[in-house]
Design a protein around this motif. Structure first.
Motif, PDB file in Angstrom:
ATOM      1  N   MET A   1      51.312  50.849  71.909  1.00  0.00           N
ATOM      2  CA  MET A   1      52.603  50.309  72.309  1.00  0.00           C
ATOM      3  C   MET A   1      52.457  48.834  72.677  1.00  0.00           C
ATOM      4  SD  MET A   1      54.759  50.963  75.771  1.00  0.00           S
ATOM      5  CE  MET A   1      53.518  49.973  76.593  1.00  0.00           C
ATOM      6  N   LYS A   2      53.231  47.974  72.029  1.00  0.00           N
ATOM      7  CA  LYS A   2      53.242  46.557  72.336  1.00  0.00           C
ATOM      8  C   LYS A   2      54.676  46.055  72.426  1.00  0.00           C
ATOM      9  CE  LYS A   2      48.805  45.188  70.327  1.00  0.00           C
ATOM     10  NZ  LYS A   2      48.137  44.296  69.351  1.00  0.00           N
ATOM     11  N   LEU A   3      54.993  45.403  73.516  1.00  0.00           N
ATOM     12  CA  LEU A   3      56.313  44.803  73.665  1.00  0.00           C
ATOM     13  C   LEU A   3      56.296  43.415  73.036  1.00  0.00           C
ATOM     14  CD1 LEU A   3      57.027  45.713  77.397  1.00  0.00           C
ATOM     15  CD2 LEU A   3      57.871  46.883  75.364  1.00  0.00           C
ATOM     16  N   ASN A   4      57.394  43.061  72.373  1.00  0.00           N
ATOM     17  CA  ASN A   4      57.469  41.714  71.830  1.00  0.00           C
ATOM     18  C   ASN A   4      58.274  40.821  72.776  1.00  0.00           C
ATOM     19  OD1 ASN A   4      60.332  41.932  71.149  1.00  0.00           O
ATOM     20  ND2 ASN A   4      59.678  43.256  69.449  1.00  0.00           N
ATOM     21  N   LEU A   5      58.207  39.522  72.530  1.00  0.00           N
ATOM     22  CA  LEU A   5      58.840  38.562  73.433  1.00  0.00           C
ATOM     23  C   LEU A   5      60.358  38.719  73.479  1.00  0.00           C
ATOM     24  CD1 LEU A   5      56.764  35.329  72.688  1.00  0.00           C
ATOM     25  CD2 LEU A   5      56.663  36.776  74.725  1.00  0.00           C
ATOM     26  N   ARG A   6      60.956  39.116  72.361  1.00  0.00           N
ATOM     27  CA  ARG A   6      62.411  39.288  72.341  1.00  0.00           C
ATOM     28  C   ARG A   6      62.830  40.432  73.259  1.00  0.00           C
ATOM     29  NH1 ARG A   6      66.793  36.374  72.263  1.00  0.00           N
ATOM     30  NH2 ARG A   6      68.554  37.286  71.130  1.00  0.00           N
ATOM     31  N   GLN A   7      62.081  41.532  73.232  1.00  0.00           N
ATOM     32  CA  GLN A   7      62.387  42.651  74.115  1.00  0.00           C
ATOM     33  C   GLN A   7      62.247  42.243  75.581  1.00  0.00           C
ATOM     34  OE1 GLN A   7      59.489  45.334  72.442  1.00  0.00           O
ATOM     35  NE2 GLN A   7      61.064  46.612  71.496  1.00  0.00           N
ATOM     36  N   PRO A  32      76.323  44.933  71.582  1.00  0.00           N
ATOM     37  CA  PRO A  32      75.612  46.003  70.868  1.00  0.00           C
ATOM     38  C   PRO A  32      74.160  45.643  70.572  1.00  0.00           C
ATOM     39  CG  PRO A  32      77.794  45.703  69.953  1.00  0.00           C
ATOM     40  CD  PRO A  32      77.581  44.583  70.911  1.00  0.00           C
ATOM     41  N   ALA A  33      73.898  44.358  70.284  1.00  0.00           N
ATOM     42  CA  ALA A  33      72.518  43.946  69.999  1.00  0.00           C
ATOM     43  C   ALA A  33      71.643  44.093  71.242  1.00  0.00           C
ATOM     44  CB  ALA A  33      72.503  42.507  69.496  1.00  0.00           C
ATOM     45  N   VAL A  34      72.189  43.739  72.408  1.00  0.00           N
ATOM     46  CA  VAL A  34      71.438  43.886  73.650  1.00  0.00           C
ATOM     47  C   VAL A  34      71.165  45.356  73.929  1.00  0.00           C
ATOM     48  CG1 VAL A  34      71.519  43.589  76.162  1.00  0.00           C
ATOM     49  CG2 VAL A  34      72.313  41.749  74.662  1.00  0.00           C
ATOM     50  N   SER A  35      72.184  46.193  73.790  1.00  0.00           N
ATOM     51  CA  SER A  35      72.016  47.626  74.024  1.00  0.00           C
ATOM     52  C   SER A  35      70.982  48.228  73.082  1.00  0.00           C
ATOM     53  CB  SER A  35      73.358  48.355  73.846  1.00  0.00           C
ATOM     54  OG  SER A  35      74.289  47.917  74.814  1.00  0.00           O
ATOM     55  N   ARG A  36      71.036  47.811  71.828  1.00  0.00           N
ATOM     56  CA  ARG A  36      70.109  48.353  70.824  1.00  0.00           C
ATOM     57  C   ARG A  36      68.665  47.966  71.153  1.00  0.00           C
ATOM     58  NH1 ARG A  36      72.858  46.827  67.015  1.00  0.00           N
ATOM     59  NH2 ARG A  36      71.858  44.829  66.531  1.00  0.00           N
ATOM     60  N   LEU A  37      68.449  46.708  71.495  1.00  0.00           N
ATOM     61  CA  LEU A  37      67.098  46.255  71.829  1.00  0.00           C
ATOM     62  C   LEU A  37      66.573  46.932  73.101  1.00  0.00           C
ATOM     63  CD1 LEU A  37      67.370  42.443  71.043  1.00  0.00           C
ATOM     64  CD2 LEU A  37      65.641  43.983  70.128  1.00  0.00           C
ATOM     65  N   LEU A  38      67.463  47.116  74.058  1.00  0.00           N
ATOM     66  CA  LEU A  38      67.063  47.754  75.313  1.00  0.00           C
ATOM     67  C   LEU A  38      66.698  49.212  75.086  1.00  0.00           C
ATOM     68  CD1 LEU A  38      66.800  46.866  78.272  1.00  0.00           C
ATOM     69  CD2 LEU A  38      69.095  47.759  78.657  1.00  0.00           C
ATOM     70  N   SER A  39      67.510  49.912  74.306  1.00  0.00           N
ATOM     71  CA  SER A  39      67.236  51.324  74.002  1.00  0.00           C
ATOM     72  C   SER A  39      65.930  51.470  73.236  1.00  0.00           C
ATOM     73  CB  SER A  39      68.382  51.916  73.177  1.00  0.00           C
ATOM     74  OG  SER A  39      69.578  51.909  73.924  1.00  0.00           O
ATOM     75  N   HIS A  40      65.709  50.578  72.278  1.00  0.00           N
ATOM     76  CA  HIS A  40      64.458  50.631  71.512  1.00  0.00           C
ATOM     77  C   HIS A  40      63.250  50.391  72.413  1.00  0.00           C
ATOM     78  CE1 HIS A  40      61.849  50.419  68.057  1.00  0.00           C
ATOM     79  NE2 HIS A  40      61.400  49.237  68.465  1.00  0.00           N
ATOM     80  N   GLU A  42      63.040  51.136  75.624  1.00  0.00           N
ATOM     81  CA  GLU A  42      62.825  52.331  76.442  1.00  0.00           C
ATOM     82  C   GLU A  42      62.128  53.425  75.639  1.00  0.00           C
ATOM     83  OE1 GLU A  42      66.330  52.343  79.795  1.00  0.00           O
ATOM     84  OE2 GLU A  42      66.900  52.903  77.753  1.00  0.00           O
ATOM     85  N   ILE A  43      62.525  53.585  74.378  1.00  0.00           N
ATOM     86  CA  ILE A  43      61.874  54.582  73.511  1.00  0.00           C
ATOM     87  C   ILE A  43      60.412  54.209  73.300  1.00  0.00           C
ATOM     88  CG2 ILE A  43      61.821  55.524  71.159  1.00  0.00           C
ATOM     89  CD1 ILE A  43      64.902  55.204  71.140  1.00  0.00           C
ATOM     90  N   GLN A  44      60.176  52.929  73.103  1.00  0.00           N
ATOM     91  CA  GLN A  44      58.830  52.459  72.805  1.00  0.00           C
ATOM     92  C   GLN A  44      57.882  52.645  73.986  1.00  0.00           C
ATOM     93  OE1 GLN A  44      58.869  48.530  71.200  1.00  0.00           O
ATOM     94  NE2 GLN A  44      56.650  48.425  70.877  1.00  0.00           N
ATOM     95  N   ILE A  45      58.350  52.359  75.196  1.00  0.00           N
ATOM     96  CA  ILE A  45      57.468  52.469  76.358  1.00  0.00           C
ATOM     97  C   ILE A  45      57.441  53.882  76.933  1.00  0.00           C
ATOM     98  CG2 ILE A  45      57.719  50.045  76.944  1.00  0.00           C
ATOM     99  CD1 ILE A  45      59.723  50.769  79.061  1.00  0.00           C
ATOM    100  N   GLY A  46      58.426  54.712  76.593  1.00  0.00           N
ATOM    101  CA  GLY A  46      58.383  56.118  76.975  1.00  0.00           C
ATOM    102  C   GLY A  46      58.996  56.461  78.312  1.00  0.00           C
TER     103      GLY A  46
END
Length: 298
Positions: A1-7, A32-40, A42-46
Motif C-alpha cells: 500500500m502506497k499513498l500518492n501525493l494527490r491523495q 465528486p472528484a474529492v469524494s472519489r479520491l477520498l473513498s479510494h 480509505e479502500i487502499q489503506i483499509g
C-alpha cells in the motif's frame, strides 16, 4: 500500500476545511472528484478516515494520527520552498548559527559583525539556545554550526575546543567581596547565593565545584542560566558564580567580577554534524570566530 501525493493533498484539504465542499473549493476540483479520491484512499489503506454523521464529516482517531504526520510533511515542504527562495535571493549562500546564551550575548555577535564586513551578501541566521535545543537544531540540520561552553557528547556531532575561560564570582558594587582581589569558596559562605537548577548542565558544574571544596553556600534563589544570575546580581539580590563570558557580556553592568581560587576552566566548543562537510561559508566564519577569540584572549 502506497499513498500518492494527490491523495494526501485531498485528505489534508478535507481535514482542514471539515467538508467535501470546502476541500473542493480549496483545491479547485469538483466535489465528486474529492469524494472519489477520498473513498479510494480509505479502500487502499483499509480503514475509515471519516464518519458521516447527519451529513457532516467527523475525523476518526486514525485520521487524526495521519493528519499529524501529514502536517509535518507540509511543514517540511514549506521550509523547502522558503529555502529555495532564499537561495535564489542570496546567491552567495545562507549560514545558520546557534550558540549557548553565555556566548550568544557578546562573542558571537562580535564575530558576526566582523564576518559581514567580508561577506555582506551571505544571509545569516542566529539564535542562542539552551543545551538540548541547540543539539536538536544541529541534528535536524536546521543549523550549520553551534558554539557552546558545554560539550555536546553525541556520536553524530563533531566538536573542537577553540577557546578557554574560567568560572568567576560576581557581586554588586560596594559589596564586601568587591574589596578582595582573589576569592576562595569560604569567602562566599556568609552571603546570599544565587545558584542553578541542579539538573541543568551549568548547575551540575557549580554543584561539583562546591562539593570538591567541601562547602555549601547559602542558596536563596535558583535560576536557569548564568545570564539570569547576572541580572539578579545586578539587581542586588545576592552573589553568584557564572562563566567568564557571561560576566563580560554585561559591559555596562552594576556588578563586579572576581576570580576564584581553584575555579574550573570552561571551554568554547565549536560543533557541527559529523557526517556533513563544513561548507566554505561556515569555514570562513570559523576562521573569523577564532580571530575574535584570540583578540579577546580567551
Amino acid at each position: 500500500m502506497k499513498l500518492n501525493l494527490r491523495q494526501v493533498e485531498v485528505f489534508r484539504a478535507v481535514m482542514t476545511t471539515g467538508t467535501i465542499r470546502g476541500a473542493s473549493e480549496l483545491l479547485f476540483v469538483s466535489q465528486p472528484a474529492v469524494s472519489r479520491l477520498l473513498s479510494h484512499m480509505e479502500i487502499q489503506i483499509g480503514f475509515a478516515l471519516f464518519e458521516r454523521i447527519r451529513g457532516r464529516l467527523h475525523a476518526t482517531q486514525e485520521a487524526k494520527k495521519l493528519y499529524h504526520e501529514v502536517e509535518a510533511v507540509y511543514e517540511r515542504m514549506q521550509r523547502l520552498n522558503e529555502l529555495a527562495s532564499e537561495l535564489k535571493e542570496h546567491q552567495e549562500g545562507i549560514l545558520n548559527l546557534v550558540a549557548s546564551p553565555s556566548l550568544g550575548q557578546m562573542l558571537i555577535p562580535s564575530a558576526i559583525a566582523r564576518y559581514r564586513q567580508h561577506h555582506p551578501q551571505v544571509k545569516l541566521g542566529f539564535h542562542y539556545l539552551t543545551h538540548l535545543p541547540l543539539a536538536e537544531r544541529l541534528l535536524k540540520q536546521q543549523a550549520d554550526l553551534a558554539v557552546t561552553i558545554l560539550p555536546l557528547n553525541h556520536p553524530n556531532l563533531a566538536q573542537e575546543e577553540i577557546g578557554t575561560g574560567k568560572m568567576v564570582c560576581i557581586c554588586p558594587y560596594n559589596h564586601p567581596l568587591s574589596r578582595l582581589a582573589m576569592l576562595n569558596v569560604q569567602d562566599l559562605l556568609p552571603y546570599p547565593f544565587i545558584s542553578y537548577d541542579r539538573n541543568s548542565p551549568f548547575g551540575k558544574m557549580v554543584q561539583q565545584f562546591m562539593q570538591q571544596q567541601e562547602q555549601s553556600p547559602k542558596v536563596v534563589l535558583e535560576v536557569g542560566s548564568p545570564q539570569n544570575a547576572c541580572a539578579l546580581v545586578q539587581a542586588g539580590v545576592g552573589i553568584s558564580l557564572v562563566d567568564q563570558f557571561s560576566a563580560q557580556s554585561w559591559a555596562t553592568s552594576r556588578f563586579v567580577t572576581r576570580p576564584i581560587m581553584n575555579a574550573p576552566s570552561l571551554h568554547i566548543y565549536l560543533i557541527h554534524v559529523r557526517s556533513e562537510p563544513v561548507s566554505r561559508l561556515a569555514q570562513a566564519f570559523i576562521e573569523t570566530l577564532k580571530t575574535v577569540i584570540a583578540e579577546e584572549r580567551y
